[in-house]
Scaffold this motif. Structure first.
Motif, PDB file in Angstrom:
ATOM      1  N   SER A  95     -73.066 -32.273  21.204  1.00  0.00           N
ATOM      2  CA  SER A  95     -73.969 -32.268  20.049  1.00  0.00           C
ATOM      3  C   SER A  95     -73.236 -31.714  18.837  1.00  0.00           C
ATOM      4  CB  SER A  95     -75.202 -31.393  20.327  1.00  0.00           C
ATOM      5  OG  SER A  95     -74.843 -30.024  20.396  1.00  0.00           O
ATOM      6  N   GLY A  96     -73.757 -32.045  17.674  1.00  0.00           N
ATOM      7  CA  GLY A  96     -73.183 -31.523  16.441  1.00  0.00           C
ATOM      8  C   GLY A  96     -73.257 -30.014  16.372  1.00  0.00           C
ATOM      9  N   ILE A  97     -74.392 -29.460  16.776  1.00  0.00           N
ATOM     10  CA  ILE A  97     -74.549 -27.996  16.755  1.00  0.00           C
ATOM     11  C   ILE A  97     -73.614 -27.359  17.775  1.00  0.00           C
ATOM     12  CG2 ILE A  97     -76.150 -26.104  17.265  1.00  0.00           C
ATOM     13  CD1 ILE A  97     -78.377 -27.846  16.018  1.00  0.00           C
ATOM     14  N   GLY A  98     -73.509 -27.964  18.960  1.00  0.00           N
ATOM     15  CA  GLY A  98     -72.595 -27.448  19.975  1.00  0.00           C
ATOM     16  C   GLY A  98     -71.150 -27.465  19.495  1.00  0.00           C
ATOM     17  N   ALA A  99     -70.764 -28.525  18.787  1.00  0.00           N
ATOM     18  CA  ALA A  99     -69.404 -28.615  18.244  1.00  0.00           C
ATOM     19  C   ALA A  99     -69.164 -27.509  17.221  1.00  0.00           C
ATOM     20  CB  ALA A  99     -69.177 -29.986  17.623  1.00  0.00           C
TER      21      ALA A  99
ATOM     22  N   TYR B 141     -59.894 -47.352  16.005  1.00  0.00           N
ATOM     23  CA  TYR B 141     -59.309 -47.401  17.346  1.00  0.00           C
ATOM     24  C   TYR B 141     -60.061 -46.475  18.299  1.00  0.00           C
ATOM     25  CZ  TYR B 141     -55.343 -49.380  14.751  1.00  0.00           C
ATOM     26  OH  TYR B 141     -54.551 -50.124  13.935  1.00  0.00           O
ATOM     27  N   GLU B 142     -60.414 -45.277  17.801  1.00  0.00           N
ATOM     28  CA  GLU B 142     -61.160 -44.334  18.638  1.00  0.00           C
ATOM     29  C   GLU B 142     -62.520 -44.909  19.026  1.00  0.00           C
ATOM     30  OE1 GLU B 142     -61.096 -40.831  16.184  1.00  0.00           O
ATOM     31  OE2 GLU B 142     -59.204 -40.147  17.068  1.00  0.00           O
ATOM     32  N   ARG B 143     -63.198 -45.543  18.082  1.00  0.00           N
ATOM     33  CA  ARG B 143     -64.494 -46.165  18.398  1.00  0.00           C
ATOM     34  C   ARG B 143     -64.313 -47.286  19.406  1.00  0.00           C
ATOM     35  NH1 ARG B 143     -65.410 -45.920  12.914  1.00  0.00           N
ATOM     36  NH2 ARG B 143     -65.331 -48.172  12.695  1.00  0.00           N
ATOM     37  N   ALA B 144     -63.236 -48.066  19.259  1.00  0.00           N
ATOM     38  CA  ALA B 144     -62.976 -49.174  20.180  1.00  0.00           C
ATOM     39  C   ALA B 144     -62.681 -48.662  21.592  1.00  0.00           C
ATOM     40  CB  ALA B 144     -61.812 -50.024  19.675  1.00  0.00           C
ATOM     41  N   ALA B 145     -62.206 -47.436  21.702  1.00  0.00           N
ATOM     42  CA  ALA B 145     -61.918 -46.836  23.010  1.00  0.00           C
ATOM     43  C   ALA B 145     -63.064 -45.943  23.478  1.00  0.00           C
ATOM     44  CB  ALA B 145     -60.611 -46.052  22.941  1.00  0.00           C
ATOM     45  N   GLY B 146     -64.233 -46.072  22.866  1.00  0.00           N
ATOM     46  CA  GLY B 146     -65.415 -45.341  23.302  1.00  0.00           C
ATOM     47  C   GLY B 146     -65.608 -43.982  22.678  1.00  0.00           C
ATOM     48  N   ASP B 147     -64.625 -43.479  21.937  1.00  0.00           N
ATOM     49  CA  ASP B 147     -64.729 -42.172  21.280  1.00  0.00           C
ATOM     50  C   ASP B 147     -65.227 -41.120  22.260  1.00  0.00           C
ATOM     51  OD1 ASP B 147     -64.335 -40.526  19.111  1.00  0.00           O
ATOM     52  OD2 ASP B 147     -66.166 -41.115  18.067  1.00  0.00           O
ATOM     53  N   ILE B 148     -64.703 -41.163  23.483  1.00  0.00           N
ATOM     54  CA  ILE B 148     -65.246 -40.330  24.562  1.00  0.00           C
ATOM     55  C   ILE B 148     -64.874 -38.854  24.454  1.00  0.00           C
ATOM     56  CG2 ILE B 148     -65.585 -42.194  26.209  1.00  0.00           C
ATOM     57  CD1 ILE B 148     -62.938 -41.629  27.415  1.00  0.00           C
ATOM     58  N   ALA B 149     -63.963 -38.500  23.559  1.00  0.00           N
ATOM     59  CA  ALA B 149     -63.624 -37.091  23.367  1.00  0.00           C
ATOM     60  C   ALA B 149     -64.303 -36.503  22.133  1.00  0.00           C
ATOM     61  CB  ALA B 149     -62.105 -36.925  23.265  1.00  0.00           C
ATOM     62  N   ASN B 150     -65.297 -37.194  21.600  1.00  0.00           N
ATOM     63  CA  ASN B 150     -65.997 -36.728  20.402  1.00  0.00           C
ATOM     64  C   ASN B 150     -67.118 -35.772  20.812  1.00  0.00           C
ATOM     65  OD1 ASN B 150     -67.537 -36.367  18.104  1.00  0.00           O
ATOM     66  ND2 ASN B 150     -67.366 -38.496  17.445  1.00  0.00           N
ATOM     67  N   SER B 151     -66.921 -34.496  20.556  1.00  0.00           N
ATOM     68  CA  SER B 151     -67.883 -33.470  20.983  1.00  0.00           C
ATOM     69  C   SER B 151     -69.216 -33.552  20.255  1.00  0.00           C
ATOM     70  CB  SER B 151     -67.287 -32.080  20.781  1.00  0.00           C
ATOM     71  OG  SER B 151     -67.012 -31.845  19.413  1.00  0.00           O
ATOM     72  N   GLU B 152     -69.283 -34.298  19.156  1.00  0.00           N
ATOM     73  CA  GLU B 152     -70.534 -34.412  18.415  1.00  0.00           C
ATOM     74  C   GLU B 152     -71.431 -35.524  18.964  1.00  0.00           C
ATOM     75  OE1 GLU B 152     -70.128 -34.383  14.197  1.00  0.00           O
ATOM     76  OE2 GLU B 152     -68.956 -32.535  14.220  1.00  0.00           O
ATOM     77  N   LYS B 153     -70.875 -36.391  19.804  1.00  0.00           N
ATOM     78  CA  LYS B 153     -71.680 -37.463  20.399  1.00  0.00           C
ATOM     79  C   LYS B 153     -72.357 -36.946  21.661  1.00  0.00           C
ATOM     80  CE  LYS B 153     -69.623 -41.742  18.922  1.00  0.00           C
ATOM     81  NZ  LYS B 153     -69.131 -43.031  19.392  1.00  0.00           N
TER      82      LYS B 153
ATOM     83  N   GLN C 269     -65.865 -26.942  25.084  1.00  0.00           N
ATOM     84  CA  GLN C 269     -64.699 -27.158  24.235  1.00  0.00           C
ATOM     85  C   GLN C 269     -63.448 -27.384  25.087  1.00  0.00           C
ATOM     86  OE1 GLN C 269     -63.639 -23.703  21.912  1.00  0.00           O
ATOM     87  NE2 GLN C 269     -62.999 -24.967  20.179  1.00  0.00           N
ATOM     88  N   GLN C 270     -63.343 -26.678  26.201  1.00  0.00           N
ATOM     89  CA  GLN C 270     -62.213 -26.869  27.106  1.00  0.00           C
ATOM     90  C   GLN C 270     -62.253 -28.271  27.721  1.00  0.00           C
ATOM     91  OE1 GLN C 270     -62.387 -23.553  29.841  1.00  0.00           O
ATOM     92  NE2 GLN C 270     -62.387 -22.101  28.147  1.00  0.00           N
ATOM     93  N   ALA C 271     -63.462 -28.748  28.045  1.00  0.00           N
ATOM     94  CA  ALA C 271     -63.606 -30.105  28.585  1.00  0.00           C
ATOM     95  C   ALA C 271     -63.207 -31.143  27.541  1.00  0.00           C
ATOM     96  CB  ALA C 271     -65.041 -30.334  29.065  1.00  0.00           C
ATOM     97  N   ILE C 272     -63.556 -30.907  26.271  1.00  0.00           N
ATOM     98  CA  ILE C 272     -63.162 -31.822  25.191  1.00  0.00           C
ATOM     99  C   ILE C 272     -61.640 -31.878  25.082  1.00  0.00           C
ATOM    100  CG2 ILE C 272     -63.153 -32.136  22.672  1.00  0.00           C
ATOM    101  CD1 ILE C 272     -65.747 -33.110  23.977  1.00  0.00           C
ATOM    102  N   ALA C 273     -60.981 -30.738  25.194  1.00  0.00           N
ATOM    103  CA  ALA C 273     -59.516 -30.708  25.131  1.00  0.00           C
ATOM    104  C   ALA C 273     -58.923 -31.545  26.260  1.00  0.00           C
ATOM    105  CB  ALA C 273     -59.011 -29.266  25.202  1.00  0.00           C
ATOM    106  N   LYS C 274     -59.491 -31.451  27.445  1.00  0.00           N
ATOM    107  CA  LYS C 274     -59.021 -32.268  28.572  1.00  0.00           C
ATOM    108  C   LYS C 274     -59.283 -33.751  28.310  1.00  0.00           C
ATOM    109  CE  LYS C 274     -59.800 -28.650  31.987  1.00  0.00           C
ATOM    110  NZ  LYS C 274     -60.647 -28.237  33.130  1.00  0.00           N
ATOM    111  N   LEU C 275     -60.445 -34.058  27.740  1.00  0.00           N
ATOM    112  CA  LEU C 275     -60.778 -35.452  27.442  1.00  0.00           C
ATOM    113  C   LEU C 275     -59.813 -36.062  26.424  1.00  0.00           C
ATOM    114  CD1 LEU C 275     -64.664 -35.381  27.284  1.00  0.00           C
ATOM    115  CD2 LEU C 275     -63.258 -36.767  28.814  1.00  0.00           C
ATOM    116  N   GLU C 276     -59.380 -35.271  25.460  1.00  0.00           N
ATOM    117  CA  GLU C 276     -58.437 -35.780  24.464  1.00  0.00           C
ATOM    118  C   GLU C 276     -57.152 -36.255  25.141  1.00  0.00           C
ATOM    119  OE1 GLU C 276     -58.231 -32.450  21.795  1.00  0.00           O
ATOM    120  OE2 GLU C 276     -59.954 -33.154  20.627  1.00  0.00           O
ATOM    121  N   VAL C 277     -56.727 -35.545  26.172  1.00  0.00           N
ATOM    122  CA  VAL C 277     -55.516 -35.924  26.904  1.00  0.00           C
ATOM    123  C   VAL C 277     -55.807 -37.087  27.852  1.00  0.00           C
ATOM    124  CG1 VAL C 277     -53.792 -35.137  28.572  1.00  0.00           C
ATOM    125  CG2 VAL C 277     -54.534 -33.604  26.738  1.00  0.00           C
TER     126      VAL C 277
END
Length: 144
Positions: free
Chosen positions: A32-36, A84-96, A52-60
Motif C-alpha cells: 500500500s502507499g501508506i505502508g510504503a 518496461y516495469e509495467r510490462a513485467a508486472g511491476d511486482i516489486a512495487n510496494s505501493e501496489k 520492505q525486506q520482501a520488496i528488496a528481495k522482489l527487486e532482485v
C-alpha cells in the motif's frame, strides 16, 4: 521462428524456479502507499520492516523477468523504464496492493505456460497467497 521458440523455452525454464519465491515474497511484502511511506520512514531511522525486506528481495528476483521485456532502440528514458516495469508486472512495487501484484504474476505464469512448448515444467501450482505452514488438527482416537 525456431530460434524464437528456443529462446522462449529457455526463458520459461530459467524463470520457472523463480515463480514460487516471487509469489512468497509478494505475499510477505508491503502492499500500500501508506505502508510504503512507513517503510521509507523506518529506513530514515536505520530500521526496516519485513515488508520492505520482501520488496528488496522482489527487486532482485524479478529482474530476470524485467530484463526479458523487449527494449526500444536507442537511449532509454525514465518513462521507458517505467513502461518496461509495467510490462513485467511491476511486482516489486510496494505501493501496489498484494492481490494486484499476484494477478500480474499469474499473467506472467500464463505467458510462461505458452512459452513452455516442450512441457518441461509443472505449471499447476497456484500463485495465490497460501501460508507456508498451516496448522492441521488431527483427530485422535483413544488407545485402549
Amino acid at each position: 521462428f525456431c530460434a524464437k521458440n528456443i529462446n522462449n523455452q529457455n526463458f520459461a525454464d530459467q524463470t520457472y524456479d523463480l515463480i514460487k519465491p516471487i509469489n512468497d515474497e509478494i505475499v510477505a511484502s508491503t502492499g500500500s502507499g501508506i505502508g510504503a511511506k512507513v517503510d521509507t520512514l523506518a529506513s530514515k531511522i536505520g530500521a526496516s520492516t519485513k515488508g520492505q525486506q520482501a520488496i528488496a528481495k522482489l527487486e532482485v528476483l524479478s529482474y530476470p523477468i524485467l530484463s526479458n521485456v523487449p527494449r526500444f532502440e536507442g537511449a532509454q528514458s525514465d518513462r521507458d523504464v517505467a513502461l518496461y516495469e509495467r510490462a513485467a508486472g511491476d511486482i516489486a512495487n510496494s505501493e501496489k496492493p498484494i492481490n494486484v501484484r499476484l494477478a500480474a504474476l499469474n499473467s506472467i505464469v500464463q505467458m510462461l505456460k505458452k512459452y513452455d512448448k516442450e512441457g518441461k515444467n509443472d505449471w499447476t501450482f497456484s500463485s495465490e497467497a497460501k501460508p507456508e505452514s498451516q496448522i492441521k488438527i488431527i483427530k485422535r482416537e483413544k488407545v485402549q
